[in-house]
Structure formats: C-alpha cells, structure tokens
Design an enzyme around this catalytic site. Structure first.
Site, short mmCIF file in Angstrom:
data_model
loop_
_atom_site.label_atom_id
_atom_site.label_comp_id
_atom_site.label_asym_id
_atom_site.label_seq_id
_atom_site.Cartn_x
_atom_site.Cartn_y
_atom_site.Cartn_z
N LEU A 121 22.64 21.29 105.30
CA LEU A 121 21.39 21.91 104.84
C LEU A 121 20.17 21.07 105.20
CD1 LEU A 121 19.97 24.17 103.26
CD2 LEU A 121 20.28 22.79 101.21
N ASP A 122 19.25 21.64 105.95
CA ASP A 122 17.97 21.01 106.29
C ASP A 122 18.14 19.71 107.07
OD1 ASP A 122 16.72 23.08 104.95
OD2 ASP A 122 16.51 21.99 103.09
N GLU A 123 19.29 19.58 107.75
CA GLU A 123 19.57 18.34 108.47
C GLU A 123 19.57 18.54 109.99
OE1 GLU A 123 20.02 15.25 107.45
OE2 GLU A 123 20.03 15.58 105.28
#
Lengths: 284, 284, 284, 284
Positions: free
Chosen positions: A227-229
């Site tokens: 996530l969001d990486e």
C-alpha cells in the site's frame, strides 16, 4: 519538457545493462535507418548499473526492424521498444470526488489530455452526470453485497476487454488486492493526497493536521502490492499554516492532486517514465 | 513577517481557554496602561478551544503590572507573559557538519542572528577552528568512554550554568535521552534533514534516495521524548530528480537546512511560536 | 486560510487612520452587541499609517447599528462595513481560452466556487457549449464592426443590470478602456499570465521565452486604468527550463492561472482583500 | 544534478548547427578514443537550429586529439571543447554586503565551492576582515576621486593578471561600463536581487514593495552591455505578503541570493551552461 516544436513520430526506449559504446551503437542504427532524431536523453543508474535511453524521432521508420537491430546489439536482459507515438489508452477509476475526474474530462474535451480516455469506472453513481456532460462512457460497479474478490472480478471483466494501457486511479478510494494489481504490473497509476512516504493509508489530511506539518503534498505513483509503496512518478507540495483545518487542507490539496495527476499522464503518454528498482527515471 | 518599521519593545503573549470578549478585555488593559500597540495577532484553535494572542507594543510599559492585570481577567490555566524584547539566549550543539553552524556564526557576526549566541558545544573537535574564527566560545564534550547518561550529565553541567533560553541542535547527531529532554521542555530545537514525518531517524537522504522521492525537505521542530515526533515549527522542500545520489541530496539539502534553522530562530526570538497539542501556532 | 470550523455569519471590515486604542474600542462595540468573534486580523501599514481590520462574527447581529456605532468612534475618512457573509455576485468575461472558465464552472457546479456565478460573457462564441454543459447563462457580445466604445457600451448594458459585485476577466483578451474601468472601480479582477511587473502587455509567454527566464508565473490583480498596473492580489510561479517552447510555457502556465484565479475569488468572497495605495493587504 | 558517483575527468562540449547523425558521429570519436562516458546531454534549439551537447567522460583521454577529430566532423561555426575538469578560477567582486561573500568563503573553506577562489576585490574596505578570517586575498580598489574609466582601469590591472575564468559579482553595486564588460565576454556573472526582468536597476526591493508583489526573487545572469539584460542562468523566488517592509524583503531575499549564486557557480564549474541567443541552455 518538450519534443517541440512538434512531437516525435516515434520514440525509442532502451533499458539495459550499462557498457561502453551504447549511445554510439544505438544512434548508429537510428542514423542508418534514416531516423531524424529530435530529442535524446540517457542516464546510467549508479546503483543498478543500468543504462536508460529515450530518443524521439521524426518521420517514417520501420519500427520492428530498428527495434530488432538494436536488440541484437545488446546483452540479454535488455528491454527495447520502438513505438509509434499514439495516445495511451486509459480507463479512469474514481469513487465520489469529482475534482481529478473533472480536470481529466475538461482536458480530454479540449484535446489537451494526450491520452485516449476510454471510460470512467466507479464504485459509486454520483459522478455519472459529470462524465455524461462530456460524453465519456461511465460504468458503475457497486461494491455492496460483494466480497473484495467478487468486486475486483467484476472490475476486471469490465476493464480487461477495453484493453487500456493504464488504469488511472483518480481518487479511487478502495485498496486493490495484490491479485488485481498483479494483473496490471506497473500499469496502475494512483494519485495519493500526501507527499509519500509521509501519511501512508487513509485520511492523510487528517494525519497531516494532527502532526502539524507546515507543508502538504500530492504524489502520483505506480501501484504495487504494498500500500502506497510503489514507485513515485511525481510529487508536488504547498505550504500550510496552523489555521488550516483538515477540510482546508483537503481543499488546498485538491488543486495539486489534479495538477500532479494530469502532468503524470503527460509523462506516461510521452513515454518519459522508466522503472529502476522501486524508483523512476523521468526524462522530461 | 514584521513588527516593522521598528521592532516592538514589549510583546504580550496569551494562551488561554477561549471565551467571548477576550480581545476587548485584554486590549483594554493595554490601552489603559498607555501601550502603543504596533502589531496584533489572535487565533482560536478549533480543536482545543484555546485562544492565542501576540501583541507587540512600543514605548515604556510596567510589564509585571500589565501581566498581573491581564492574568486576573482570565480563567485558571491561562498563560500570560509580558516580555521585554531582548535577544533569546542560545547554545548551539553540533557534531561534525559545518554548514548550519557557519550560517549562524556569520549572521551572529553581522548582527543578523537576533539571538544571543552564548557558546557552541560539540561531541567532536573539528568545528573548533570555525567557531574560533568568529570568536565564539567552543566547548567539546567527547563521548568516548562515556555512557549516554554520563555524556549528557557533562553536557548538562556545561550548558546549565549558561542559562540559555534554547538549546539549538544544528546538526547534532546524537539522540538525546528522554531524561535530558525533560530538563529542557520545549526549549530544545532541532533541524532534521527531511520533511517529517517522512524519513524519521538516521540517514534520511539515503532513505529518500531509495524511496525515490521527487521532493526533499528540512524540518525544524521542538525535541520531545519521541524521536523526530516533536511539534514542527518550520518546513521547506526542494524538488529532486532521479539523477541525485544520496550525496547530491545531502548537498542540496544543506541549503534549506540552514535557511529553515535561521528562520526558526528568528521566529523564536520574536516570540512568534505557540504550542498547541503537538502542533505549533506561528504568528508571522 | 480559514474561519473554520464554520464560516462567520458576518464580517466587520475597517480601513481608517491609525491611532491608539482602535482594537479595544471596536471590539468593545462588538462585545456589547453580543457578537461571537471567530477570527480577527489587524494590520497597520507603516507607509500610509492606516489601520486595517477584519473580524469574523458568528450568530445574529444588527449590522447597520453595529456599523454606525463603530463609524461614530472613528475619524473622518474611515471605511466601515458590517456585511452578512453571502456569496459575491460575479460575471465572468472570457475570450477563447477555456481553462480558467472550465475551472470556475466545475467549482460552481460542485458548490466550491464560493461566488454566485451570474453569467459568462464573451467577445466570441466558442465557449458557449462549455457554459451550456453546466447550465450557466452565456452571452456573446461580438466586437466585429464596433468601435471599442460601442463594444464596451454593449458590455455595460448587458452586465450592468446583472448587478455583480465583480467582473472577473478569466482570460478576456481585450484591453478595457479607462472609461469602462472607471465604472467598476476595484471591481474588475484580471488573471494575467506572467509574474507582473515582468512581461506587461501581450504575449507574455513569448516574451518570457525570448528573455530566457527560468521561472514563469501568473498574477491576479485589480484592473486600473494603467495596463497591468493595478493592485496585485495573488501571484504564483513555476520553474522552467530551456526546453520549454512558448507553447509549453503556455500549457504549464494554464495550471497556475486557474489556481491563482480561483484562490483569488475565494479571498474576495471572504472579504479578505483590502486596498492600500497600489498594494493589497490580504488577511488569510 | 550529478555526474555521480564520481565527477567526470573530462567534459566534451559541443555547440554547432544541427544536422542528422551528430550524436552518432561524436560518440563514435569518443568510443574509439576509449572514453568512458558517464553522462550525456543533448539539446536542439528550435529557434536557432543549433545543437548542444555535453558529455562527461572518466579515465584518460588525449583531449586535443579528440577535440580536433570531432571538430573535423563538424561544419564551420562549430564550437568544440574537450576540457579536463578542473575547478574554474574565479575572482569575486563585492561592495559592502557580506552575505553572498560569506557563503562563498565558507564553501571554499570546506572544499564545497568547486571553484578556485583567487581573490576578493571590493570598492570598499569593510569586508576585508571577513576575507581575512578565511585567509583569502582581499584587495580594495576605492573609487573616490576616480572617474568610472579610471576605476575600471585599476580593476582591470588588478584582476587581469590573476587570469580568472570568471568575475563573480557577489553584490558588487557599481554598474560596469560596456568597455569593461567587452573585455570579459560572458565571463562576468552577477547576482541580481529580483526575478528579472522585473525590477531592473537600483533598489529592486523598494520597487517590489511599492508595486506590491506577492513574490520576490533573485537572478544569476551573465553581464552584458545592457543593464540587467544578459542571459539568465538561474532564478529562484519566495512568497511575500503585505507585512514585509523593504527591509524585510531584503532580509528574506539574501537567503535566496546566496543560494542562487553558489548553485550558479556549481553549474559553471561543471560546464553545464551554454549560451544560445540571449538565453542559456542548462544541462543539469
């Protein structure tokens, strides 16, 4: 920022292990093919020792032949593309917020988007009238009563046949499962409303308010299974002060979210984005 | 940014529960005391319902009397200060990096720092010649062979008697223990080389490189007992691209670190910074 | 940036010669009238020695009575307004470019504009379909075959009866005559596509290209009878490099033009803009 | 921003009429000479149809031979340089303001300037102690009792024999005559305290205050015989508001002036600046 005065007809994209003489060898193929080079960028990543090159060419070109000839010069593990420059096909996924979608629709209506906007897909209904105003197909895939897997299965059945180059998450507020993401490797682009890696996850403006930051931002990135990486493509920030409530932060943030997203699509349309480890090389 | 054309002689600082009529009541005391108000800022924090006020006054003023009279008007839990505007006394702590210290020394030498620079303290020796050039006392407190507690005890014995208003960590690269921090509540200011809360802890420029961010920053904050979690005073960012190595990031970052730090000291000297939960209210 | 958590019901606006005790006297009137002050800004301009104040109040208020009582306290030449906060009425003038208008229409459609958008007026026809999409009245006033005076007379006959607070020039590319401007003193707002005072007049992006600047900008300002010389309300800039053609500059500039214009309207709607000589005082 | 991880040993600089095959031909010479290319930038200016190229090479190289071989490939009017990367020799000219000079001296003292700082020259005496602290030769050339020509003659006699690559005007507040400038074509760099072309000439911060701008800036440019009209190398801006007096503007501006100037010297040291009409091409 430009292949001006006119856009190139073809771009050559190379991503390969570095070694001496690459530019000379590759430009030799282009020269012999009669390509009219209008722009050229190269970069060697020191960490991975990979060489990246983007060359814009005008005029006619036998793309498969040029591509094959260049590929033959390079070691295994090299990626070579010679692409006619045509707009990238995109499907835009949204939830309830209108500001990024409206921006894309307006640009699309006036021929400034650069992408070919195939359809808008949402897990809600409220943005249908907006898409209708601009005569862009709108599909809703409600999530009520469905498991995540079932919902994503319906999404996939809908967007798969449209054959887009990219899925563009323009404030799509559901997390996509690793399984779904794996079907679209580096082909899902998200706009996140913080300067990642600060404020990963939900409600970044509330997080920003409580942390008391003096700057907020927006980040466009490829979606990975973390996530969001995923690799960051573009970020922009604006100053804040103590008088901003979370609602004010959200309002101010919307202006940079839409700007970052549309500029990111411009980069993707012009094939200016390369992946390198979890980073991006941007030739602008 | 200014109490211009001239700085005030006194500032009134109020931090109290909000209620109707505060501005009228407080300015009434100032008016009857013959204060010449040159600037005035108020803010009510919606979350905590506290009222913050900073008023600059020119001319003579019986500060204790005015302060007592205002305090008598306000409920318990109110903080009132009427301070003659004199430079804040600071001790600067450094490790090996020179850029922030050099900036403070140059400003100090030309009367632009605003603070009274009492001394430079370091856990190393290498910056002594720099402090010497500007005739500012330099003390080294080596950490070799000492536990953290012993080292901090020596620091405390050195800086305590100097009676500074603030300890300024100008690239001091050791983490201070909660015990030490507790002795200087909201009186230790640090410059951190990232846009917090991104890249907490060590080597933020290396972290930034590997995360592939397109923006880097610097953050001045009060030191609390949670690493890099104290209230943020000021942040500044600059754009980056893929060609920056961690060393390039560090170089580019140094320019904003020193700018953020010196601007933060200006705010503190002029009593423009209020604390509110873990946030700051900045009246600039 | 905010009167949050909720907007004020009334704002008090004062512009008068400075003298001691003004804040106390004025807030006394508000206190006795039972006003619930939610925000307060004051500023004394050193050059003109004028005092400016904006106070947001919640709840009910006898606006004319409060206004009269405050006016009675102040010397001649004072301007006092107590205004119920209602959206400012605007008419938007455009020529052929769509980007600012589209932004205003989208914000208007989603209740984010803050202004009451009465109509769009153009000297061309091409933007009519855009206004129609959003059901906003569109009037064209062609200039063909008319003198400037005749054309402006028709404009005046059209917009005068609409009784707008402001005429908003959202890329209206005709210069208005001093006579027309005089009818709308400080009530015409223009977005100019440069960081004024650089690149006054026509084709600022071409001027910027040939001058080789590394930064371009947009400026919102009141229109005065001197071309591009009126008081500046807001400016924003973005970095450039040698690869930008005038067309690229224009494209990049459009994003900041619309952002600056909509943020300027927000300031005007909230009565945050005061005039002081040829400058503006902005209480944000 | 980087030739990292290590700087190149040589740079090749080409400025010639554009034509097909240039990159291939030039890189062929480098390849056959055994050059290890570490970075490469090209640009074709659409207006002048000139081709610009900067190539960084590691290792040994027979510079004159390579240069001659490349020159032989190119049409008349081509400029080719193959330069060993050694620090550029600079003489810094100042008047009374210390902030840019101090910044250069500190960077020089810590090996971060990149340039070889030969001497400081001033028309005043007050900065001598600052230069002395850092053991850099300081020469004053007072202007009292001299005509401009006589003064410039003495300057020339002083700096000419030092044989600098560049004269760096670090807040040198006298206008240089066209005759003097003609002796140092594109070899005089000035830091101007505005975002040129706004506020040409004297007292730009006072001009900025009276115009009421919301942004101020600094510009590094080559000096030409037209005041403040030479090619712009770098610009940076910061936001302002109505509370800034001219003195505040000057204070805020100093931080960007010194940053812009030192970053400009870095570009010049690394041969990243090309001239094209009255514009610059910057390969960073």
């Amino acid at each position: 920022m430009s292949d001006s005065p006119q856009s190139p007809d073809f771009v050559l994209l190379v991503d390969c292990p570095d070694r001496p003489g690459l530019v000379h060898a590759i430009t030799g193929v282009l020269f012999r093919a009669g390509a009219n080079v209008t722009s050229n960028h190269e970069f060697v990543d020191a960490e991975t020792q990979r060489f990246f090159m983007r060359t814009g060419c005008g005029g006619a070109l036998d793309a498969p032949a040029v591509s094959a000839e260049i590929e033959a010069l390079l070691p295994a593990g090299s990626l070579v593309q010679v692409r006619r420059v045509v707009p990238r096909r995109i499907v835009v996924l949204v939830s309830k917020e209108h500001h990024c979608l409206a921006d894309l629709l307006v640009r699309n209506a006036y021929g400034e988007l650069g992408s070919e906007l195939l359809a808008v897909v949402s897990n809600h209904e409220n943005l249908r009238p907006l898409a209708d105003k601009f005569s862009v197909p709108f599909h809703s895939v409600p999530q009520e009563g469905l498991t995540r897997e079932e919902h994503e299965q319906r999404l996939q059945e809908l967007v798969g046949p449209m054959n887009p180059d990219y899925l563009v998450l323009a404030k799509y507020m559901r997390i996509l499962s690793p399984g779904f993401v794996a079907r679209w490797p580096h082909r899902i682009v998200n706009i996140h409303h913080s300067f990642l890696p600060a404020f990963v996850g939900a409600k970044p403006y509330h997080q920003a308010f409580h942390r008391g930051v003096k700057v907020i931002g927006a980040t466009a990135h490829f979606v990975s299974d973390q996530l969001d990486e995923g690799p960051i493509i573009m970020q922009q920030v604006i100053p804040m002060d103590h008088s901003y409530t979370p609602r004010d932060l959200a309002r101010a943030g919307r202006d940079i979210e839409r700007t970052v997203l549309s500029n990111t699509l411009k980069l993707l349309n012009e094939d200016r984005v390369f992946l390198c480890a979890n980073r991006t090389i941007i030739f602008d």
